[in-house]
Design an enzyme around this catalytic site. Structure first.
Site, PDB file in Angstrom:
ATOM      1  N   LYS B  81       0.687  -1.085   0.098  1.00 21.66           N
ATOM      2  CA  LYS B  81       0.089  -0.274  -0.037  1.00 21.66           C
ATOM      3  C   LYS B  81       0.839   1.332  -0.135  1.00 21.66           C
ATOM      4  CE  LYS B  81      -4.169  -1.584   0.523  1.00 21.66           C
ATOM      5  NZ  LYS B  81      -5.511  -1.004  -0.325  1.00 21.66           N
ATOM      6  N   SER B 113      -8.875   0.956   8.342  1.00 28.17           N
ATOM      7  CA  SER B 113      -8.553   0.361   9.548  1.00 28.17           C
ATOM      8  C   SER B 113      -7.228  -0.427   9.189  1.00 28.17           C
ATOM      9  CB  SER B 113      -9.611  -0.711   9.980  1.00 28.17           C
ATOM     10  OG  SER B 113     -10.006  -1.463   9.217  1.00 28.17           O
ATOM     11  N   ASN B 115      -3.787  -1.569   6.103  1.00 28.73           N
ATOM     12  CA  ASN B 115      -2.584  -1.082   5.856  1.00 28.73           C
ATOM     13  C   ASN B 115      -2.669   0.234   5.025  1.00 28.73           C
ATOM     14  OD1 ASN B 115      -1.324  -3.463   6.589  1.00 28.73           O
ATOM     15  ND2 ASN B 115      -1.902  -4.812   4.885  1.00 28.73           N
ATOM     16  N   ASP B 218       5.581 -16.418 -16.806  1.00 22.63           N
ATOM     17  CA  ASP B 218       4.489 -16.834 -17.852  1.00 22.63           C
ATOM     18  C   ASP B 218       3.356 -16.110 -17.287  1.00 22.63           C
ATOM     19  OD1 ASP B 218       5.522 -18.764 -19.818  1.00 22.63           O
ATOM     20  OD2 ASP B 218       6.125 -19.473 -17.779  1.00 22.63           O
ATOM     21  N   GLY B 226     -10.139  -4.590  -3.121  1.00 26.05           N
ATOM     22  CA  GLY B 226     -10.696  -3.409  -3.699  1.00 26.05           C
ATOM     23  C   GLY B 226     -10.136  -3.350  -5.155  1.00 26.05           C
ATOM     24  N   GLY B 227      -9.302  -4.261  -5.500  1.00 25.60           N
ATOM     25  CA  GLY B 227      -8.771  -4.314  -6.877  1.00 25.60           C
ATOM     26  C   GLY B 227      -7.490  -3.307  -7.301  1.00 25.60           C
ATOM     27  N   GLU B 248      -9.526 -14.639  -4.772  1.00 23.53           N
ATOM     28  CA  GLU B 248     -10.349 -13.902  -3.719  1.00 23.53           C
ATOM     29  C   GLU B 248     -10.656 -14.975  -2.767  1.00 23.53           C
ATOM     30  OE1 GLU B 248     -13.095 -10.582  -5.509  1.00 23.53           O
ATOM     31  OE2 GLU B 248     -13.166 -12.742  -6.345  1.00 23.53           O
ATOM     32  N   ALA B 254     -17.119 -13.107  -0.473  1.00 22.86           N
ATOM     33  CA  ALA B 254     -15.901 -12.204  -0.539  1.00 22.86           C
ATOM     34  C   ALA B 254     -15.337 -12.426  -2.025  1.00 22.86           C
ATOM     35  CB  ALA B 254     -14.790 -12.693   0.038  1.00 22.86           C
ATOM     36  N   ASP B 256     -16.342 -11.124  -4.723  1.00 19.74           N
ATOM     37  CA  ASP B 256     -17.392 -10.527  -5.434  1.00 19.74           C
ATOM     38  C   ASP B 256     -16.975 -10.245  -7.072  1.00 19.74           C
ATOM     39  OD1 ASP B 256     -15.467  -8.741  -3.759  1.00 19.74           O
ATOM     40  OD2 ASP B 256     -15.921  -7.478  -5.456  1.00 19.74           O
ATOM     41  N   LYS B 320       9.391 -19.777   6.206  1.00 18.40           N
ATOM     42  CA  LYS B 320       9.972 -18.912   7.684  1.00 18.40           C
ATOM     43  C   LYS B 320       9.745 -17.397   7.399  1.00 18.40           C
ATOM     44  CE  LYS B 320      12.058 -23.146   8.645  1.00 18.40           C
ATOM     45  NZ  LYS B 320      11.146 -23.899   9.509  1.00 18.40           N
TER      46      LYS B 320
END
Lengths: 377, 377
Positions: B81, B113, B115, B218, B226-227, B248, B254, B256, B320
């Protein structure tokens, strides 16, 4: 395995020779830095944080510490143990008469429920040697499966060391297998010490490219269970001017090496269930000669279970790498142990120290993490 | 923020221009590989594993998949973000009349709320712009503290989008702050797309040094909430021949974007509590034009909560590295979604695919992990 008296001397050149032998088999694990954690290490603890500790009411230390993390959690099998295992086996194979005497058929054996089991299993398979691992019947299924997945035969025993050693003795009698102990052998110690060599070279290179005045690490702190890694790292630093420290959990007497140094006598038995489960064993005889008799380890420090958990949380949440609880006792010491922090302040002053922290391994299940950090509300 | 109609066109060259703008402010995160996970992706699922899924009783696919992980969990603020936030702010500062018109005093505002809150907070502080973040009163204290630690003013609202937007409107009225939305804006989309550019170059370099015949990825699969990231990555691949897919969670609708593509119409409302908490929002209008109208995303896939947890466990225990649940929906698709796996097998044949997986972020608390993996016995 070789009679210890016929092994190479316990010196830095022998660690260098060990590194040449095992290099083709291991990862040169990365050395990482983290601004948040170095800043935290260089910030005085709050007086509130010191309440209920031996340093309550005292002025908190203000050391300057730049942290360098050697990530053996990203090593093959997820732990430094692979170094000692490969060194022990390459040396075994080169032993006079071993191949001719049918050594490759007789194989190797050890007892371990932890990282040494997986390390010996993978090293043996790589070198075409059959391996038998004696594990307590109550070991977690995932550890048994991991050991088997590297190709070893796993046989079960009771949980006490007497029961485990009895089964190992049976295996040796039946098969003529060679015992490869987890830490108390020169070949293992020299193998583990190779991580110290790598770290010295990697940090020197990173410091050179940063054009800082500093040219190398000032000190390294490693966890101490059986003491193979700590004593090997100490050998790797002999004559370099880099100070070496060891860290232990204090829970239920797990700080046996520290207490032993204070008493001038090795403590031979420990019974602790510290969450740092790789550090539940007492320090071994040969590591002790390096740590105590030869004074190659400057001092030992211990930390509480809470401090281990706090350090673990920081590494997971801020560095975003997965380490096991045993791996963070050195970091916990640097962050929370005021004896260590005052020592750094007094020795290093405003220039501060470049301090190497060894993340010894990363083998922890998400379920175990879940239990450790279970919401208490 | 700029009127979308005055933004650069949504093209690959605009992503390249965005990268030049934000490069000084972001990390070029590493691209990692992992033998265990690539082997697992290239191993047919057991028929037992397919029971209770839509593919029960069918022959499991046998795709050949080499995985490449773009580690945005190691990005500043622990998530991709920051790319969009820096791009939006550098563009804002360059806007004609913004500085003169008092933009730097009025500042920026958003509601989040997650990132995006931390990303905007850090980007704004770096660029000397005051930021206000509207967070639901019920946000976890650690997220509030993290956002404040980057210097933003945090003010609270109710949890519904109506309540949050009302508070944002108040802030704008009081201060004249500019709204920086989390995904539905060209500048944000172009910023997120820079991770796709980096990944293409990094994998090409790694493939070149391995002397393999293959020269580039490839395909790439990214999570889709939100895309913004998915559509930006799609732009970064336009004309390169690299296929782009989205993943998704399917829990409580979810998925959508997938359902929207099937219906030929964007779904505007979603109410889900999937553990992939970064993916609870419906896909935005502008991302939709790229994903649906321009067909730059080849297909969408969805995975169950259980599959997300399994993939998360693998990444934590085997690689890890710490990632958040939202980050592994692409990996879960590659490992467990038979529609995707058959598609790869049919498209790639025995040569297989080099598949880029975007680990979008690593912001998860150990307590949240603990709850996810709490021992059930």
């Amino acid at each position: 395995m070789a009679d210890p008296s016929k092994c190479p001397p316990l010196t830095r050149p022998s660690v260098i020779a060990a590194h040449a032998l095992i290099k083709p088999h291991i990862h040169q694990t990365p050395v990482l830095t983290n601004t948040t954690l170095s800043t935290l290490a260089s910030t005085p603890q709050s007086t509130a944080a010191l309440e209920g500790t031996p340093w309550a009411g005292q002025e908190p230390a203000k050391p300057v510490i730049r942290l360098w993390f050697k990530c053996e959690n990203l090593q093959k099998v997820g732990a430094f143990k692979i170094r000692g295992a490969f060194h022990a086996l390459t040396r075994l194979v080169e032993e006079e008469g071993w191949e001719k005497g049918g050594g490759r058929t007789r194989g190797v054996v050890t007892h371990s429920s932890g990282n040494h089991a997986q390390a010996l299993s993978l090293a043996a398979r790589t070198m075409g040697i059959p391996a038998t691992i004696v594990m307590p019947r109550i070991s977690t299924p995932s550890k048994i499966a991991a050991t088997q997945s590297y190709g070893a035969r796993v046989i079960f025993s009771g949980s006490t060391s007497v029961e485990r050693e009895a089964v190992v003795a049976d295996v040796i009698q039946d098969t003529g297998a060679t015992l490869v102990p987890p830490y108390d052998h020169p070949d293992i110690i020299l193998g583990q010490g190779t991580l110290g060599l790598e770290m010295q070279a990697q940090v020197a290179q990173l410091l050179a490219s940063s054009e800082k005045e500093k040219k190398s690490l000032d000190a390294i702190i490693t966890p101490c269970g059986g003491g193979g890694m700590l004593s090997g790292t100490a050998l790797s630093c002999e004559g370099t001017g880099i100070w070496v420290f060891g860290a232990e959990p204090e829970f239920e007497g797990a700080d046996d090496c520290k207490r032993g140094l204070e008493a001038g006598k090795r403590i031979e038995r420990v019974s602790t269930l510290t969450i740092a489960d790789g550090l539940r064993t007492p320090v071994g005889e040969i590591p002790w000669t390096i740590i105590h008799d030869r004074r190659l380890v400057r001092a030992m420090y211990s930390v509480t279970e809470e401090q281990i958990k706090n350090a673990l949380k920081l590494v997971l949440e801020r560095m975003k790498v997965v380490v096991e609880p045993s791996a963070v006792v050195g970091l916990a010491t640097a962050l929370y142990n005021e004896d260590f922090r005052w020592m750094v302040q007094n020795e290093a002053g405003e220039k501060g120290w470049d301090l190497g922290i060894v993340f010894s391994g990363g083998n922890v299940s998400v379920e175990a993490l879940g239990k450790m950090f279970e919401p208490t509300s």
